[in-house]
Design an enzyme around this catalytic site. Sequence first.
Site, PDB file in Angstrom:
ATOM      1  N   HIS A  73      40.306  85.293   2.653  1.00 37.86           N
ATOM      2  CA  HIS A  73      40.876  84.698   1.439  1.00 37.86           C
ATOM      3  C   HIS A  73      42.275  84.179   1.715  1.00 37.86           C
ATOM      4  O   HIS A  73      43.037  84.789   2.465  1.00 37.86           O
ATOM      5  CB  HIS A  73      40.897  85.719   0.301  1.00 37.86           C
ATOM      6  CG  HIS A  73      39.573  85.850  -0.352  1.00 37.86           C
ATOM      7  ND1 HIS A  73      39.277  85.279  -1.556  1.00 37.86           N
ATOM      8  CD2 HIS A  73      38.438  86.452   0.060  1.00 37.86           C
ATOM      9  CE1 HIS A  73      38.024  85.529  -1.862  1.00 37.86           C
ATOM     10  NE2 HIS A  73      37.485  86.236  -0.893  1.00 37.86           N
ATOM     11  N   PRO A  74      42.621  83.064   1.089  1.00 39.91           N
ATOM     12  CA  PRO A  74      43.967  82.522   1.275  1.00 39.91           C
ATOM     13  C   PRO A  74      44.988  83.301   0.454  1.00 39.91           C
ATOM     14  O   PRO A  74      44.647  83.915  -0.566  1.00 39.91           O
ATOM     15  CB  PRO A  74      43.839  81.090   0.742  1.00 39.91           C
ATOM     16  CG  PRO A  74      42.787  81.192  -0.318  1.00 39.91           C
ATOM     17  CD  PRO A  74      41.804  82.226   0.204  1.00 39.91           C
ATOM     18  N   SER A  90      38.989  77.220  -4.179  1.00 43.02           N
ATOM     19  CA  SER A  90      40.273  77.918  -4.264  1.00 43.02           C
ATOM     20  C   SER A  90      41.339  77.049  -4.915  1.00 43.02           C
ATOM     21  O   SER A  90      42.155  77.536  -5.703  1.00 43.02           O
ATOM     22  CB  SER A  90      40.737  78.365  -2.875  1.00 43.02           C
ATOM     23  OG  SER A  90      39.935  79.424  -2.410  1.00 43.02           O
ATOM     24  N   GLU A  93      40.689  77.157  -8.612  1.00 44.08           N
ATOM     25  CA  GLU A  93      40.974  78.478  -9.174  1.00 44.08           C
ATOM     26  C   GLU A  93      42.473  78.735  -9.265  1.00 44.08           C
ATOM     27  O   GLU A  93      42.963  79.231 -10.287  1.00 44.08           O
ATOM     28  CB  GLU A  93      40.271  79.553  -8.338  1.00 44.08           C
ATOM     29  CG  GLU A  93      38.766  79.490  -8.511  1.00 44.08           C
ATOM     30  CD  GLU A  93      37.955  80.071  -7.376  1.00 44.08           C
ATOM     31  OE1 GLU A  93      36.717  80.069  -7.495  1.00 44.08           O
ATOM     32  OE2 GLU A  93      38.539  80.513  -6.358  1.00 44.08           O
ATOM     33  N   GLN A  94      43.219  78.369  -8.225  1.00 41.34           N
ATOM     34  CA  GLN A  94      44.664  78.571  -8.281  1.00 41.34           C
ATOM     35  C   GLN A  94      45.291  77.649  -9.324  1.00 41.34           C
ATOM     36  O   GLN A  94      46.219  78.044 -10.035  1.00 41.34           O
ATOM     37  CB  GLN A  94      45.299  78.385  -6.899  1.00 41.34           C
ATOM     38  CG  GLN A  94      44.936  79.519  -5.950  1.00 41.34           C
ATOM     39  CD  GLN A  94      45.848  79.650  -4.747  1.00 41.34           C
ATOM     40  OE1 GLN A  94      47.008  79.253  -4.772  1.00 41.34           O
ATOM     41  NE2 GLN A  94      45.314  80.230  -3.671  1.00 41.34           N
ATOM     42  N   PHE A 125      46.397  89.586  -0.731  1.00 41.09           N
ATOM     43  CA  PHE A 125      46.164  90.038  -2.101  1.00 41.09           C
ATOM     44  C   PHE A 125      45.069  89.167  -2.693  1.00 41.09           C
ATOM     45  O   PHE A 125      45.184  87.946  -2.728  1.00 41.09           O
ATOM     46  CB  PHE A 125      47.468  89.875  -2.895  1.00 41.09           C
ATOM     47  CG  PHE A 125      47.390  90.283  -4.335  1.00 41.09           C
ATOM     48  CD1 PHE A 125      47.443  91.620  -4.693  1.00 41.09           C
ATOM     49  CD2 PHE A 125      47.298  89.329  -5.331  1.00 41.09           C
ATOM     50  CE1 PHE A 125      47.412  92.001  -6.031  1.00 41.09           C
ATOM     51  CE2 PHE A 125      47.261  89.689  -6.664  1.00 41.09           C
ATOM     52  CZ  PHE A 125      47.316  91.029  -7.019  1.00 41.09           C
ATOM     53  N   VAL A 126      43.984  89.793  -3.142  1.00 39.70           N
ATOM     54  CA  VAL A 126      42.872  89.054  -3.733  1.00 39.70           C
ATOM     55  C   VAL A 126      42.779  89.427  -5.204  1.00 39.70           C
ATOM     56  O   VAL A 126      42.709  90.612  -5.557  1.00 39.70           O
ATOM     57  CB  VAL A 126      41.533  89.359  -3.022  1.00 39.70           C
ATOM     58  CG1 VAL A 126      40.382  88.633  -3.702  1.00 39.70           C
ATOM     59  CG2 VAL A 126      41.606  88.985  -1.548  1.00 39.70           C
ATOM     60  N   ILE A 127      42.794  88.402  -6.039  1.00 39.10           N
ATOM     61  CA  ILE A 127      42.631  88.578  -7.477  1.00 39.10           C
ATOM     62  C   ILE A 127      41.889  87.361  -7.988  1.00 39.10           C
ATOM     63  O   ILE A 127      42.024  86.262  -7.430  1.00 39.10           O
ATOM     64  CB  ILE A 127      44.003  88.753  -8.180  1.00 39.10           C
ATOM     65  CG1 ILE A 127      43.820  89.219  -9.622  1.00 39.10           C
ATOM     66  CG2 ILE A 127      44.829  87.486  -8.085  1.00 39.10           C
ATOM     67  CD1 ILE A 127      45.122  89.720 -10.272  1.00 39.10           C
ATOM     68  N   CYS A 128      41.074  87.541  -8.991  1.00 37.99           N
ATOM     69  CA  CYS A 128      40.325  86.425  -9.569  1.00 37.99           C
ATOM     70  C   CYS A 128      41.301  85.565 -10.368  1.00 37.99           C
ATOM     71  O   CYS A 128      41.614  85.878 -11.517  1.00 37.99           O
ATOM     72  CB  CYS A 128      39.187  86.957 -10.440  1.00 37.99           C
ATOM     73  SG  CYS A 128      38.162  85.650 -11.129  1.00 37.99           S
TER      74      CYS A 128
END
Length: 174
Positions: A73-74, A90, A93-94, A125-128
């Site tokens: 994940h970025p 991504s 989403e961002q 850090f991964v978060i939806c």
Amino acid sequence: MTTGSTYTLQEINALSHDDFVQALSPLFEGPPWIVAETWSSRPFRSLDYLHASLCAVMYAAPLEQQVALIRSHPDLVGRAALAGTLSPSSTHEQSAAGLDRLSDEEIAAFSRYNQAYRERFGFPFVICARENKKESILAGFEQRLHNSPGQEIMLALGEVAKICLLRLRDLIRS
């Protein structure tokens, strides 16, 4: 997933292994091992069953493979985002979280948190992002930096599952 084809569940169930992997690989960052392994669970009777099948493969994987998935994940507002080289999913989403409209100070805060988090856990850090805005993401960094590595792996995988479900909903039409 904002571009590309959409499929019915019946079409997904009829795809060859290679076509299935190609169609569903954008659900996860990194190599398509989860999708490839899930193909054999066809037919999928519902979108929820397909999602559960994908997640079962992810959660059953060895720890090293789970961590590699998280590492694919970025960083949020990281180099790839700032350079415009994120995957289309991504990027969307961002952007939905407002991460493409930050002040210089906010970018610096994300950079500091990304670095601290990577130093502590060895993965991003991964978060939806689609379920959050910049304020809740920054608060999440602060809160989760106090967790154990094991807690963070499980939380990150849970966020990957949420990301997958939203991407799957974009991909499958009724």
